[in-house]
Scaffold this motif. Structure first.
Motif, mmCIF file in Angstrom:
data_model
loop_
_atom_site.group_PDB
_atom_site.id
_atom_site.type_symbol
_atom_site.label_atom_id
_atom_site.label_comp_id
_atom_site.label_asym_id
_atom_site.label_seq_id
_atom_site.Cartn_x
_atom_site.Cartn_y
_atom_site.Cartn_z
ATOM 1 N N GLU A 70 0.660 -0.948 0.125
ATOM 2 C CA GLU A 70 -0.111 -0.193 0.203
ATOM 3 C C GLU A 70 0.525 0.854 0.105
ATOM 4 N N THR A 71 1.981 1.052 0.513
ATOM 5 C CA THR A 71 2.634 2.358 0.739
ATOM 6 C C THR A 71 3.331 2.698 -0.700
ATOM 7 N N GLU A 72 3.708 1.494 -1.184
ATOM 8 C CA GLU A 72 4.604 2.203 -2.558
ATOM 9 C C GLU A 72 3.559 2.061 -3.274
ATOM 10 N N GLN A 73 2.151 2.070 -3.507
ATOM 11 C CA GLN A 73 1.437 2.055 -4.741
ATOM 12 C C GLN A 73 0.642 3.478 -4.354
ATOM 13 N N LEU A 74 1.185 4.426 -2.682
ATOM 14 C CA LEU A 74 0.300 5.631 -2.656
ATOM 15 C C LEU A 74 1.918 6.838 -2.855
ATOM 16 N N ARG A 75 3.051 6.663 -3.281
ATOM 17 C CA ARG A 75 4.682 6.691 -3.585
ATOM 18 C C ARG A 75 4.149 7.287 -5.043
ATOM 19 N N ARG A 76 3.218 5.840 -5.757
ATOM 20 C CA ARG A 76 3.408 5.862 -6.621
ATOM 21 C C ARG A 76 2.190 7.363 -7.781
ATOM 22 N N MET A 77 0.853 6.996 -6.846
ATOM 23 C CA MET A 77 0.001 8.250 -6.471
ATOM 24 C C MET A 77 0.312 9.910 -6.665
ATOM 25 N N THR A 78 1.001 9.809 -5.763
ATOM 26 C CA THR A 78 1.202 11.223 -5.039
ATOM 27 C C THR A 78 2.279 11.592 -4.749
ATOM 28 N N ARG A 79 2.886 12.780 -5.479
ATOM 29 C CA ARG A 79 4.235 13.492 -4.502
ATOM 30 C C ARG A 79 3.726 14.437 -3.011
ATOM 31 N N GLY A 80 3.206 13.755 -2.497
ATOM 32 C CA GLY A 80 2.144 15.302 -1.688
ATOM 33 C C GLY A 80 2.910 13.807 -0.667
ATOM 34 N N PRO A 81 2.410 14.453 0.693
ATOM 35 C CA PRO A 81 3.505 13.940 1.976
ATOM 36 C C PRO A 81 1.945 13.092 2.440
ATOM 37 N N PHE A 82 2.753 12.381 3.299
ATOM 38 C CA PHE A 82 1.672 11.248 3.722
ATOM 39 C C PHE A 82 2.244 10.648 4.694
ATOM 40 N N GLY A 83 1.524 9.968 5.747
ATOM 41 C CA GLY A 83 2.196 9.217 7.432
ATOM 42 C C GLY A 83 1.739 7.807 6.931
ATOM 43 N N VAL A 84 2.131 7.269 7.359
ATOM 44 C CA VAL A 84 2.404 4.965 8.444
ATOM 45 C C VAL A 84 1.552 5.785 9.609
ATOM 46 N N ASN A 85 0.845 4.928 10.241
ATOM 47 C CA ASN A 85 0.385 4.513 11.263
ATOM 48 C C ASN A 85 0.013 3.295 11.406
ATOM 49 N N LEU A 86 1.418 2.985 12.908
ATOM 50 C CA LEU A 86 1.271 1.774 12.954
ATOM 51 C C LEU A 86 0.530 1.305 15.077
ATOM 52 N N PHE A 87 0.121 0.375 14.800
ATOM 53 C CA PHE A 87 0.078 -0.391 16.068
ATOM 54 C C PHE A 87 1.309 -0.644 16.978
ATOM 55 N N MET A 88 0.733 -0.045 18.423
ATOM 56 C CA MET A 88 2.248 -0.923 19.012
ATOM 57 C C MET A 88 1.547 -2.082 19.611
ATOM 58 N N PRO A 89 2.524 -2.859 19.818
ATOM 59 C CA PRO A 89 2.714 -4.323 20.381
ATOM 60 C C PRO A 89 2.013 -4.060 21.884
ATOM 61 N N GLN A 90 0.375 -5.590 21.807
ATOM 62 C CA GLN A 90 0.183 -4.905 23.587
ATOM 63 C C GLN A 90 0.030 -6.412 24.090
ATOM 64 N N PRO A 91 0.005 -6.246 25.534
ATOM 65 C CA PRO A 91 0.528 -7.268 26.741
ATOM 66 C C PRO A 91 -0.621 -8.014 26.429
ATOM 67 N N LEU A 92 0.114 -9.446 26.670
ATOM 68 C CA LEU A 92 -1.228 -10.390 26.380
ATOM 69 C C LEU A 92 -1.971 -10.795 28.424
ATOM 70 N N LEU A 93 -2.022 -9.779 29.108
ATOM 71 C CA LEU A 93 -3.076 -9.683 30.295
ATOM 72 C C LEU A 93 -4.279 -10.463 29.893
ATOM 73 N N ALA A 94 -5.377 -10.162 29.318
ATOM 74 C CA ALA A 94 -6.517 -10.880 28.792
ATOM 75 C C ALA A 94 -6.732 -11.649 29.343
ATOM 76 N N ASP A 95 -8.301 -11.711 30.488
ATOM 77 C CA ASP A 95 -8.421 -13.372 31.500
ATOM 78 C C ASP A 95 -9.325 -13.893 30.138
ATOM 79 N N THR A 96 -8.202 -14.814 29.384
ATOM 80 C CA THR A 96 -9.080 -16.025 29.025
ATOM 81 C C THR A 96 -10.277 -16.409 29.056
ATOM 82 N N GLY A 97 -10.602 -17.045 30.470
ATOM 83 C CA GLY A 97 -11.577 -16.914 31.436
ATOM 84 C C GLY A 97 -13.316 -16.240 31.540
ATOM 85 N N ALA A 98 -12.518 -15.183 31.101
ATOM 86 C CA ALA A 98 -13.931 -13.908 30.805
ATOM 87 C C ALA A 98 -13.805 -14.043 29.389
ATOM 88 N N VAL A 99 -13.069 -14.057 28.036
ATOM 89 C CA VAL A 99 -12.865 -13.636 26.835
ATOM 90 C C VAL A 99 -13.743 -15.320 26.595
#
Length: 357
Positions: free
Chosen positions: A53-82
């Motif tokens: 997608e990033t390379e596709q966007l580079r081909r589509m515009t010379r304008g400014p853009f960013g990419v957003n990342l999700f940070m890794p999440q700690p595994l704290l979930a209560d499996t019973g509750a799930v």
């Protein structure tokens, strides 16, 4: 904003990265070409998919853009509750004739691989959701010429981002649609948050970083207001959802102004993390029982959400939206940026007239 982003953008308008398909390259390109900052959302994408997608966007515009990342999440979930929640959703699975998803232990969203790709193939801006990267990572992006933007929901999170070496912070008020980007999801904290203007003032007093304001912004006059309150730029998500370039489902776009959906709420019903969306049947019936378990609940409900969209049932979809959703306008993204800029000019002119009286 900082000199780097001021040089990039003609207008202080940032198109929010909306994970799940809305933030397509077509949308980011249109915003960038119109003078704003377009964004891709790498959340829920594979590292390879993000790269394509990033390379596709580079081909589509010379304008400014960013990419957003999700940070890794700690595994704290209560499996019973799930498992209890899975049992509650059995009727939904039967209704939509689709199996519930299986929660797994992967909570990193391919983060390390995505960071490596973006360091090898730098983009103008990289932002982060659900936490703050290490100083090593932020310094590496700075060395690559990439401006880093950490999303925060409190003054303390902003201080942490400044200490880690972030280039700027995105201050997200509780009015914002989609997931609240808290760095730690506190199960005991309740489904609450701080309004944008109050949070913006707190963060401005806490750090010296450039600030992007986000949360319920739909009009140029609102952008002017947050700029006057100390923001350097404004980020809008829901405002761009109805654009033809947006990849949001047609039912999602229609629901923003549908009189059937009159309000929004923060809910864990679809993902296990607080997120603001239109109140529909699924939220009403399951929101009170969903555990604090992200991404496990997201994985459990993924098939249900797809089935609801496939059958045309907006009452079972995750209709993420900010509090200003009823002011949504169905315009091409470039036209929307131009209209927002014109509204900003009008608001500034009106403020000037009032100050001269």
């Amino acid at each position: 904003m900082s000199l780097a982003l001021t040089d990039l953008c003609r207008y202080p308008i940032v198109q929010a990265p909306m994970a799940g398909g809305a933030s397509r390259p077509e949308l980011a390109a249109a915003v960038a070409d119109a003078g704003g900052l377009g964004f891709l959302a790498a959340g829920y994408r594979t590292a390879e998919g993000m790269y394509e997608e990033t390379e596709q966007l580079r081909r589509m515009t010379r304008g400014p853009f960013g990419v957003n990342l999700f940070m890794p999440q700690p595994l704290l979930a209560d499996t019973g509750a799930v498992e209890v929640y899975r049992h509650q959703l059995a009727g939904e699975a039967a209704w939509y004739e689709t199996p519930l998803g299986e929660p797994d232990t992967a909570g990193d969203d391919g983060y390390e691989a995505k960071v490596a790709i973006l360091l090898e193939n730098p983009v103008p801006v990289v932002s982060f959701t659900f936490g703050c990267p290490t100083r090593e990572t932020l310094d590496a992006f700075a060395a690559a010429g990439t401006l880093t933007l950490v999303t925060v929901t409190s003054a303390q999170e902003a201080r942490d981002a400044e200490r880690a070496g972030a280039g700027a912070v995105c201050v997200q008020g509780t009015e914002a649609g989609g997931h609240q980007s808290t760095h730690r999801d506190d199960p005991e904290g309740g489904l609450t948050g701080t309004g944008l203007l109050a949070l913006l003032a707190e963060v401005r007093e806490a750090v010296r970083l450039p600030v992007v304001a986000a949360g319920g912004l739909m009009r140029g006059s609102q952008i002017t207001a947050v700029l006057a309150a100390g923001a350097d730029a404004a980020q809008l998500g829901t405002a761009f959802l109805p654009c033809p370039e947006s990849g949001a489902h047609p039912l999602h776009k229609q629901a923003l102004t549908d009189p059937l959906f009159t309000t929004t709420a923060l809910t864990r019903a679809f993902s296990g993390r607080p997120a603001r969306g239109l109140v529909n049947r699924f939220v009403r019936e399951h929101g009170a029982y969903a555990p604090a378990a992200y991404p496990q609940v997201h994985q459990v409900t993924s098939g249900l959400r797809r089935a609801a969209a496939r059958t045309g049932d907006a009452q079972g979809m995750a209709l993420w939206a900010g509090q200003g959703h009823r002011m949504a306008r169905e315009l091409p993204a470039g036209e929307l940026v131009a209209l927002l800029a014109a509204e900003m000019d009008a608001a500034r002119a009106a403020m000037s007239v009032r100050s001269d009286r």
